[in-house]
Design a protein around this motif. Structure first.
Motif: not given
Length: 142
Positions: A1-10
């Protein structure tokens, strides 16, 4: 999973559940049905997302195999996770949230008893449930 995807999920409230547990899958079906605001998201513990998304110092070791709830940067376990999830559901399930006034030690005793016997209660599945196309958008990992 990309950093952008992980940031969105936060910023999303995410329920992590045992994808092979029939009891957990039935609970997720209830959450899908009674979370009409559709603000809850779901991921199987087996997906490995909890280790990627949640700060390491918050992840219990060993990782529980039943249910976790990640909301507002906090990871909740056992009865606290279940009751905080209930708060997002419609009546009558939302009323369960008020069980938080019962002492934590007793709530967790009951939770652990059910968790220990959940496979006897509802069985075990070799695969995670397959969400409908409408529900799929709320699953962040399988």
């Amino acid at each position: 999973m990309t950093k952008d995807e992980l940031d969105r999920l936060q910023g999303l409230p995410i329920v992590f559940y045992d994808g092979t547990c029939g009891f957990c899958q039935a609970s997720i079906q209830i959450a899908l049905k009674y979370n009409t605001r559709q603000n809850l998201h779901f991921a199987a513990l087996q997906s490995g997302l909890v280790e990627q998304l949640v700060p390491q110092q918050l992840v219990p070791d060993p990782l529980p195999d039943s249910i976790l709830f990640f909301e507002n940067g906090q990871l909740y376990t056992e009865s606290e996770a279940a009751l905080r999830i209930a708060r997002h559901l419609n009546f009558p399930w939302s009323v369960l949230y008020y069980f938080r006034f019962i002492p934590l030690s007793f709530r967790n005793f009951v939770y652990r008893f059910i968790a220990k016997h959940r496979y006897r209660i509802a069985g075990r599945n070799e695969a995670c449930m397959l969400p409908s196309p409408e529900e799929r958008a709320r699953f962040v990992a399988y």
